[in-house]
Design a protein around this motif. Structure first.
Motif, mmCIF file in Angstrom:
data_model
loop_
_atom_site.group_PDB
_atom_site.id
_atom_site.type_symbol
_atom_site.label_atom_id
_atom_site.label_comp_id
_atom_site.label_asym_id
_atom_site.label_seq_id
_atom_site.Cartn_x
_atom_site.Cartn_y
_atom_site.Cartn_z
ATOM 1 N N MET A 47 0.821 -1.207 0.000
ATOM 2 C CA MET A 47 0.000 0.000 0.000
ATOM 3 C C MET A 47 0.856 1.259 0.000
ATOM 4 O O MET A 47 0.504 2.250 -0.645
ATOM 5 N N GLU A 48 1.967 1.213 0.719
ATOM 6 C CA GLU A 48 2.862 2.372 0.726
ATOM 7 C C GLU A 48 3.458 2.588 -0.665
ATOM 8 O O GLU A 48 3.517 3.723 -1.151
ATOM 9 N N SER A 49 3.849 1.493 -1.325
ATOM 10 C CA SER A 49 4.419 1.628 -2.672
ATOM 11 C C SER A 49 3.379 2.121 -3.680
ATOM 12 O O SER A 49 3.726 2.745 -4.678
ATOM 13 N N GLN A 50 2.102 1.861 -3.412
ATOM 14 C CA GLN A 50 1.023 2.332 -4.290
ATOM 15 C C GLN A 50 0.579 3.754 -3.948
ATOM 16 O O GLN A 50 -0.295 4.306 -4.620
ATOM 17 N N GLY A 51 1.124 4.331 -2.880
ATOM 18 C CA GLY A 51 0.784 5.693 -2.497
ATOM 19 C C GLY A 51 -0.530 5.820 -1.748
ATOM 20 O O GLY A 51 -1.048 6.929 -1.589
ATOM 21 N N LEU A 52 -1.075 4.700 -1.260
ATOM 22 C CA LEU A 52 -2.338 4.742 -0.519
ATOM 23 C C LEU A 52 -2.143 5.141 0.933
ATOM 24 O O LEU A 52 -3.061 5.674 1.562
ATOM 25 N N ILE A 53 -0.953 4.857 1.445
ATOM 26 C CA ILE A 53 -0.591 5.237 2.815
ATOM 27 C C ILE A 53 0.823 5.794 2.782
ATOM 28 O O ILE A 53 1.565 5.579 1.823
ATOM 29 N N GLU A 54 1.156 6.510 3.835
ATOM 30 C CA GLU A 54 2.529 6.979 3.978
ATOM 31 C C GLU A 54 2.997 6.637 5.377
ATOM 32 O O GLU A 54 2.182 6.477 6.285
ATOM 33 N N ALA A 55 4.307 6.502 5.492
ATOM 34 C CA ALA A 55 4.866 6.132 6.784
ATOM 35 C C ALA A 55 5.888 7.167 7.214
ATOM 36 O O ALA A 55 6.564 7.763 6.386
ATOM 37 N N ARG A 56 5.937 7.363 8.503
ATOM 38 C CA ARG A 56 7.014 8.181 9.055
ATOM 39 C C ARG A 56 7.704 7.346 10.124
ATOM 40 O O ARG A 56 7.064 6.540 10.818
ATOM 41 N N VAL A 57 8.989 7.517 10.230
ATOM 42 C CA VAL A 57 9.776 6.737 11.176
ATOM 43 C C VAL A 57 9.883 7.508 12.480
ATOM 44 O O VAL A 57 10.195 8.704 12.494
ATOM 45 N N VAL A 58 9.610 6.821 13.560
ATOM 46 C CA VAL A 58 9.723 7.399 14.896
ATOM 47 C C VAL A 58 10.948 6.772 15.559
ATOM 48 O O VAL A 58 11.015 5.547 15.720
#
Length: 187
Positions: A47-58
């Motif tokens: 999903m991240e690679s498809q741009g549906l979600i984004e992630a941030r690193v904590v």
């Protein structure tokens, strides 16, 4: 329904790590969608690679860093598209029902044991759902909850899960009763 849509719906609750989503699935969407942690993490990457979600690193001390996921606008649009599509009817696919169907030709004691296990599992799930219901309502009536809550979808799906497990309990109790009665009939 794809796991993707269940993840998108779960992220409506807000930003979450893969671990949080996995645990949250047990409390929020497990009444209608199951996924292993491995399936979930693989889907999050897709999903991240498809741009549906984004992630941030904590950054974390004494623990590995964690990734927090949130919906993108494309993810929200995908969820809108999913909700506007006509749903396909569901069908029951349950191995236990196949065993019950064949009980007259098989080991009825093994089938009774399997039904009893399902009964206990359904009772435990129902108890978990009842605790979640009490937490969601927080002392309010359903009508108050529906009038005040920001989102009602989680409660509505919880109601369906509770009804499903109540029926599982009723069916298993009746099935055990019938099988017990039949076991005492002369051969």
């Amino acid at each position: 329904m794809a796991l993707r849509n269940a993840v998108l719906a779960a992220l409506l609750e807000g930003e979450a790590s893969g671990y949080d989503l996995s645990k949250g699935f047990d409390a929020s969407v497990a009444n209608f969608w199951m996924a292993t942690p491995q399936q979930l993490y693989k889907e999050l990457e897709r999903m991240e690679s498809q741009g549906l979600i984004e992630a941030r690193v904590v950054q974390q001390e004494r623990r590995p860093n964690k990734r927090l996921y949130s919906l993108t606008e494309a993810g929200r649009q995908a969820l809108v598209e999913f909700t506007t599509a006509s749903p396909k009817p569901t069908a029951i696919r349950d191995e236990l029902l196949v065993k019950v169907q064949a009980v007259d030709e098989g080991d009825s004691e093994a089938v009774r044991t399997a039904v009893a296990e399902r009964l206990e599992w359904a009772r435990a799930k129902l108890a978990r759902y009842d605790r979640l219901r009490a937490r969601l309502l927080a002392g309010r009536t359903e009508e108050e909850y529906f009038a005040e809550a920001e989102r009602v979808g989680p409660y509505l799906t919880l109601m369906r899960g509770r009804a499903f497990e109540k029926e599982n309990v009723r069916w298993a109790e009746r099935t055990l009763s019938v099988l017990e009665q039949r076991s005492t009939l002369p051969a």
